[in-house]
Scaffold this active site. Structure first.
Site, PDB file in Angstrom:
ATOM      1  N   GLU A  82      -7.590 -12.828   6.036  1.00 18.68           N
ATOM      2  CA  GLU A  82      -6.534 -12.278   6.899  1.00 18.68           C
ATOM      3  C   GLU A  82      -7.112 -12.162   8.310  1.00 18.68           C
ATOM      4  O   GLU A  82      -6.924 -13.058   9.125  1.00 18.68           O
ATOM      5  CB  GLU A  82      -6.069 -10.915   6.368  1.00 18.68           C
ATOM      6  CG  GLU A  82      -4.996 -10.250   7.226  1.00 18.68           C
ATOM      7  CD  GLU A  82      -4.792  -8.764   6.894  1.00 18.68           C
ATOM      8  OE1 GLU A  82      -5.633  -8.167   6.208  1.00 18.68           O
ATOM      9  OE2 GLU A  82      -3.785  -8.203   7.365  1.00 18.68           O
ATOM     10  N   HIS A 131       0.858  -1.198   0.000  1.00 20.52           N
ATOM     11  CA  HIS A 131       0.000   0.000   0.000  1.00 20.52           C
ATOM     12  C   HIS A 131       0.885   1.236   0.000  1.00 20.52           C
ATOM     13  O   HIS A 131       1.799   1.332   0.825  1.00 20.52           O
ATOM     14  CB  HIS A 131      -0.902  -0.002   1.228  1.00 20.52           C
ATOM     15  CG  HIS A 131      -1.783  -1.206   1.315  1.00 20.52           C
ATOM     16  ND1 HIS A 131      -3.065  -1.222   0.839  1.00 20.52           N
ATOM     17  CD2 HIS A 131      -1.539  -2.455   1.789  1.00 20.52           C
ATOM     18  CE1 HIS A 131      -3.593  -2.426   1.030  1.00 20.52           C
ATOM     19  NE2 HIS A 131      -2.681  -3.199   1.612  1.00 20.52           N
ATOM     20  N   ASP A 144       3.324  -5.365   2.164  1.00 22.48           N
ATOM     21  CA  ASP A 144       2.085  -4.818   2.721  1.00 22.48           C
ATOM     22  C   ASP A 144       2.257  -3.352   3.146  1.00 22.48           C
ATOM     23  O   ASP A 144       1.898  -2.468   2.392  1.00 22.48           O
ATOM     24  CB  ASP A 144       1.571  -5.691   3.877  1.00 22.48           C
ATOM     25  CG  ASP A 144       0.065  -5.603   4.037  1.00 22.48           C
ATOM     26  OD1 ASP A 144      -0.583  -4.886   3.245  1.00 22.48           O
ATOM     27  OD2 ASP A 144      -0.491  -6.269   4.942  1.00 22.48           O
TER      28      ASP A 144
HETATM   29 ZN   LIG Z   1      -2.790  -5.111   2.409  1.00 24.46          ZN
END
Ligand SMILES: [Zn+2]
Length: 328
Positions: A197, A10, A275
């Site tokens: 997740e 991200h 991430d």
């Molecule tokens: Zn993510």
């Protein structure tokens, strides 16, 4: 150096403390007290000991960091800074989730966001040859209306570097079905979705059903459901696995219980992601190191992770062929 790919990252999550402070300074802003860890090396957030609590507290810290951005230059600088750093680790391709909502929150338009990330990308590519694409990303806990707005902006401003859609944020907020209209409205782009997740295997099933996607952000909790695993293997599903993120956000208690190795051995098209590297004290290079040191991946298996990434990347076929040539 082993060629690597960062398939799940991200944009604002790459904002290292030094560049974040620099951008805050030039925008006349202060970082929120307590946001930076005492070591100064990474950002921190409150931890109530649960995966759900950690995820939401993390999302708030993420918004605080992203909140120092103000200008097109800021977006260009963070994009370049990230791509420049990972190119130095051997990364040849990155797929970066961008968020219209985060740009709008700091007073920028979606076209300005695109202008910034494109400029950062072009500078990094010129220097190192790194390739990248961007995924327009809906923030689930911001609600359906904002997602529809982000979808409309994506649709109305097509861009050659924006090749996919993603949905991130609180996996337990609303349902995947609630966001089908947003996926539909955004246009004919490739699709992935965060699933499996914080939420269990049923979320992977639901994402698959809602968006017909074969790629999934995380997907790691699919390991809890044997039948689902069989379906995903038959589908040729491609999980974007982010081990450090899963450790920090307590999806698994330790490396031993993490399914990275089991996913890979089962034939899933596993790739790796950092991430939010500035929050999880990692980098894509470190994620490959973790695969080697804690999951016993040999060099040819590490290379296979990159091959999987390029095979499932949201790029045109010429770019894919070009990246494949760089795998040696
Ligand atoms: Zn993510």
């Amino acid at each position: 150096m082993l060629p690597k790919a960062d398939m799940h990252v991200h944009l604002e999550g790459t904002m290292a403390p030094d560049i974040t402070k620099r951008i805050a300074d030039r925008n006349g802003l202060q970082l929120k007290p307590g946001l930076l860890a005492a070591s100064g090396a990474h950002f921190q957030w409150e931890d109530d000991g649960t995966a759900q609590g950690a995820l939401m507290s993390f999302c708030n810290a993420y918004d605080d960091v992203a909140g120092v951005l103000r200008t097109v230059d800021d977006y260009a600088d963070i994009t370049y800074d990230y791509l420049h750093r990972v190119a130095g680790e051997g990364c040849i391709y990155a797929e970066i989730s961008i968020s219209a909502d985060h740009a709008l929150q700091v007073g920028l338009t979606y076209p300005q966001l695109l202008e910034g990330v494109t400029r950062g990308y072009e500078k990094a590519k010129q220097e190192s040859g790194i390739e990248a694409r961007f995924l327009s990303t809906f923030v689930r806990h911001y609600g359906v209306e904002k997602a529809l707005n982000a979808a409309k902006l994506t649709h109305d401003n097509p861009h050659p570097l924006v090749t996919g859609l993603n949905i991130a944020g609180d996996e337990n907020a609303l349902t995947f079905d609630d966001f089908i209209p947003a996926y539909e409205a955004a246009g004919a782009l490739h699709r992935t979705a965060h699933a499996g997740e914080a939420a269990g295997p049923e979320s992977v099933r639901a994402a698959r059903k809602a968006y017909s996607c074969k790629r999934f952000g995380h997907m790691v909790r699919a390991i809890e459901d044997e039948n689902l695993m069989k379906e995903l293997i038959a589908l040729g599903a491609a999980p974007e696995v982010c081990v450090s993120s899963n450790m920090v956000l307590k999806v698994f208690p330790d490396y031993k219980s993490h399914p990275l190795r089991r996913f890979f051995d089962a034939g899933l098209k596993v790739s790796l992601g950092s991430d939010d590297p500035a929050f999880f004290s990692t980098s894509i290079g470190q994620e490959y190191d973790i695969a080697r040191d804690h999951f016993g991946f040999h060099d040819d298996e590490l290379l296979q992770l990159t091959k999987n990434a390029i095979e499932t990347a949201f790029v045109d076929e010429d770019t894919r062929a070009d990246l494949q040539r760089r795998l040696g």
